[in-house]
Design an enzyme around this catalytic site. Structure first.
Site, PDB file in Angstrom:
ATOM      1  N   GLU A 222      -8.124 -10.280   2.429  1.00  0.00           N
ATOM      2  CA  GLU A 222      -7.755  -9.506   1.239  1.00  0.00           C
ATOM      3  C   GLU A 222      -6.497 -10.061   0.569  1.00  0.00           C
ATOM      4  OE1 GLU A 222      -9.555  -5.219   2.771  1.00  0.00           O
ATOM      5  OE2 GLU A 222      -7.489  -5.748   3.291  1.00  0.00           O
TER       6      GLU A 222
ATOM      7  N   HIS B  43      -3.811 -11.230   3.547  1.00  0.00           N
ATOM      8  CA  HIS B  43      -3.929 -10.900   4.957  1.00  0.00           C
ATOM      9  C   HIS B  43      -5.389 -10.752   5.363  1.00  0.00           C
ATOM     10  CE1 HIS B  43      -4.253  -6.954   3.010  1.00  0.00           C
ATOM     11  NE2 HIS B  43      -4.938  -6.583   4.075  1.00  0.00           N
TER      12      HIS B  43
ATOM     13  N   TRP C 244       0.850  -1.186   0.000  1.00  0.00           N
ATOM     14  CA  TRP C 244       0.000   0.000   0.000  1.00  0.00           C
ATOM     15  C   TRP C 244       0.888   1.239   0.000  1.00  0.00           C
ATOM     16  CZ3 TRP C 244      -5.328  -0.384  -0.117  1.00  0.00           C
ATOM     17  CH2 TRP C 244      -6.036   0.822   0.012  1.00  0.00           C
TER      18      TRP C 244
ATOM     19  N   HIS D 196      -8.537  -2.402  12.900  1.00  0.00           N
ATOM     20  CA  HIS D 196      -7.871  -1.691  11.810  1.00  0.00           C
ATOM     21  C   HIS D 196      -8.583  -0.372  11.493  1.00  0.00           C
ATOM     22  CE1 HIS D 196      -5.716  -0.934   8.161  1.00  0.00           C
ATOM     23  NE2 HIS D 196      -6.665  -1.345   7.335  1.00  0.00           N
TER      24      HIS D 196
ATOM     25  N   ASP E 186      -7.976  -8.397   7.891  1.00  0.00           N
ATOM     26  CA  ASP E 186      -8.143  -7.177   8.674  1.00  0.00           C
ATOM     27  C   ASP E 186      -8.861  -7.534   9.969  1.00  0.00           C
ATOM     28  OD1 ASP E 186      -7.082  -5.710   6.605  1.00  0.00           O
ATOM     29  OD2 ASP E 186      -8.962  -4.728   6.041  1.00  0.00           O
TER      30      ASP E 186
ATOM     31  N   HIS F 187      -0.489  -5.650   6.696  1.00  0.00           N
ATOM     32  CA  HIS F 187      -1.441  -5.658   5.582  1.00  0.00           C
ATOM     33  C   HIS F 187      -0.755  -5.921   4.245  1.00  0.00           C
ATOM     34  CE1 HIS F 187      -4.711  -4.250   8.167  1.00  0.00           C
ATOM     35  NE2 HIS F 187      -3.764  -3.551   8.773  1.00  0.00           N
TER      36      HIS F 187
ATOM     37  N   HIS G 137     -15.619  -1.378   4.742  1.00  0.00           N
ATOM     38  CA  HIS G 137     -15.086  -1.996   5.964  1.00  0.00           C
ATOM     39  C   HIS G 137     -16.116  -1.918   7.096  1.00  0.00           C
ATOM     40  CE1 HIS G 137     -11.079  -1.624   4.036  1.00  0.00           C
ATOM     41  NE2 HIS G 137     -10.674  -2.522   4.905  1.00  0.00           N
TER      42      HIS G 137
END
Length: 210
Positions: free
Chosen positions: A173, A54, A20, A60, A56, A50, A161
């Site tokens: 994800e 992974h 990210w 998070h 969440d 992440h 989310h």
């Protein structure tokens, strides 16, 4: 009975894996070599939780949400259905109500034909605000996607989310489904028991039910 070998649907953690934007890159190095210790190699790694495939934890995106070590491992083990929704820019009730999801507890969505993992995608499929309520109606507890997030890269409200969390649906994800056919599977995608963490890398695997 067909081929029921386990299929790895995890992104390999490599030193050039795309992360990210602005997040901690993944690096693995040998801290000590066998030559140095006289007996063993000892490695270390640094990463965002992440990176790659992974899960969440609700923490998070919710200060009062569950942390990784507090999650029920049973969410991440059991039967799952893989559904192909390739070509959809957004996914919600409208895109999923045409699929038979009766009895499904874990839904894994194939949104693309695959991508290289060394570069973070400029665009990926995201989810509508109504995704959580729809999945709750169906009895689904886990949503998996081959994208790096259920929300857009520039989202600050994290609507998908929160929609999922408000309806008791957990998030997996960056799974790899490019070689996986739609159908029913056994899933194992266990997070590490990292105390206090907001997410965790997983080794996710599937095995055909039939």
């Amino acid at each position: 009975m067909g081929n029921r070998k386990w299929i790895d649907i995890s992104q390999p953690l490599t030193n050039d894996i795309g992360v990210w934007p602005g997040d901690t890159p993944f690096t693995f190095t040998l801290s000590f070599t066998k030559e140095q210790t006289g007996s063993v190699n000892i490695g270390q790694f640094t990463t965002s939780v992440h990176t790659g495939t992974h899960v969440d934890a609700p923490y998070h995106f919710d200060e009062n949400g569950e942390k990784i070590h507090e999650l029920d491992v049973n969410i991440y083990i059991g039967t799952a259905r893989v559904v192909d929704v390739t070509g959809c820019d957004m996914i919600g009730r409208e895109e999923l109500e045409c699929f038979d999801l009766d009895g499904v507890e874990r839904l894994l969505l194939k949104t693309s034909d695959g991508r290289g993992i060394s570069r973070f995608p400029e665009k990926f499929t995201v989810f509508r605000k109504n995704i959580g309520s729809f999945l709750k109606e169906k009895g689904i507890r886990l949503l998996g996607t081959d994208g790096p997030s259920v929300d857009a890269i520039d989202s600050k409200t994290m609507d998908a989310h929160h929609s999922l969390n408000d309806n008791g649906v957990y998030i997996l994800e960056n799974i790899v489904l490019s070689e996986v056919e739609p159908g029913d599977y056994e899933l194992i995608a266990l997070p590490l028991a990292i105390e206090g963490a907001d997410g965790s890398p997983v080794r996710a695997v599937l095995r055909p039910l039939a």
